[in-house]
Design a protein around this motif. Structure first.
Motif, PDB file in Angstrom:
ATOM      1  N   ARG A 149     -19.999  21.148  -3.874  1.00 44.77           N
ATOM      2  CA  ARG A 149     -20.612  19.844  -3.582  1.00 44.77           C
ATOM      3  C   ARG A 149     -20.345  18.812  -4.667  1.00 44.77           C
ATOM      4  O   ARG A 149     -20.525  17.622  -4.437  1.00 44.77           O
ATOM      5  N   GLN A 150     -19.898  19.244  -5.836  1.00 42.14           N
ATOM      6  CA  GLN A 150     -19.546  18.308  -6.916  1.00 42.14           C
ATOM      7  C   GLN A 150     -18.134  17.764  -6.752  1.00 42.14           C
ATOM      8  O   GLN A 150     -17.775  16.787  -7.396  1.00 42.14           O
ATOM      9  N   GLU A 151     -17.327  18.402  -5.935  1.00 39.81           N
ATOM     10  CA  GLU A 151     -15.928  18.028  -5.782  1.00 39.81           C
ATOM     11  C   GLU A 151     -15.719  17.327  -4.448  1.00 39.81           C
ATOM     12  O   GLU A 151     -15.887  17.945  -3.402  1.00 39.81           O
ATOM     13  N   PRO A 152     -15.336  16.066  -4.462  1.00 41.33           N
ATOM     14  CA  PRO A 152     -15.149  15.335  -3.209  1.00 41.33           C
ATOM     15  C   PRO A 152     -14.150  16.004  -2.257  1.00 41.33           C
ATOM     16  O   PRO A 152     -14.333  15.984  -1.050  1.00 41.33           O
ATOM     17  N   SER A 153     -13.122  16.646  -2.796  1.00 41.52           N
ATOM     18  CA  SER A 153     -12.118  17.271  -1.928  1.00 41.52           C
ATOM     19  C   SER A 153     -12.601  18.589  -1.334  1.00 41.52           C
ATOM     20  O   SER A 153     -11.966  19.126  -0.432  1.00 41.52           O
TER      21      SER A 153
END
Length: 193
Positions: A149-153
């Motif tokens: 959830r911290q990584e947009p991709s």
């Protein structure tokens, strides 16, 4: 483009492939790959690189280069760490998937496997330390979902929540069939050999 997580993986695959088959269609991209490793640029690659990759995709030497890189970078370290932590076949799969998606170490804007595992070990002991495997895998998957959830991709955590966690909660530690799961909205089933 195959299993590769980034340009560093692609560079290693193309280097392996070129060592096995000099003069291949990807060899001319080695300087561009070396120049962009570690950054966001794709300068010197683009459509020509993608087309060359597609042209060699069925070459057995290229497949062997990809398999060797996958095993060395992801599969072998993930399985070794899982075995050291006393994990089952399911735990090995969970670790391998995390290695592939997140890499081993943190990179700018990402959380790597090492950090995910450290957070899990803080929350629950792995079996190698006398802990319950299902509780430990739940803690690992909790940490993994936070990382995703911290990584947009990688914001979609369904590969964890509707597949791996389902197997944990069903107690399928040896991946006993039938396995039924969903990933990214699609349903799957394996009934066995």
């Amino acid at each position: 483009i195959g299993f590769c997580s980034g340009t560093g993986d692609m560079l290693k695959v193309v280097e392996r492939y070129t060592a096995a088959r000099p003069g291949n269609a990807l060899e001319r991209f080695l300087p561009a790959l070396r120049a962009v490793v570690g950054g966001d640029s794709h300068e010197g690659l683009g459509d020509a690189f993608t087309e060359a990759w597609a042209r060699v995709a069925d070459d057995t030497a290229f497949r062997r280069a990809q398999d060797a890189e996958r095993d060395e970078t992801y599969f072998d370290p993930a399985v070794a760490r899982a075995e050291a932590d006393g994990l089952s076949a399911l735990g090995q799969f969970v670790y391998y998937d995390a290695f592939v998606m997140h890499g081993y170490a943190d990179a700018k804007g990402t959380v790597g496997f090492r950090t995910i595992r450290a957070e899990a070990v803080e929350a629950a002991d792995p079996p190698s330390r006398g802990g319950d495997e299902e509780a430990y895998l739940d803690a690992f998957l909790d940490a993994r979902v936070r990382a995703i959830r911290q990584e947009p991709s990688h914001s979609d955590a369904s590969r964890v929540e509707t597949a791996q966690r389902v197997f944990v909660h069903e107690g399928r530690l040896q991946l006993e069939t039938p396995l039924v799961w969903k990933v990214y909205g699609e349903s799957f089933r394996i009934d066995g050999p």
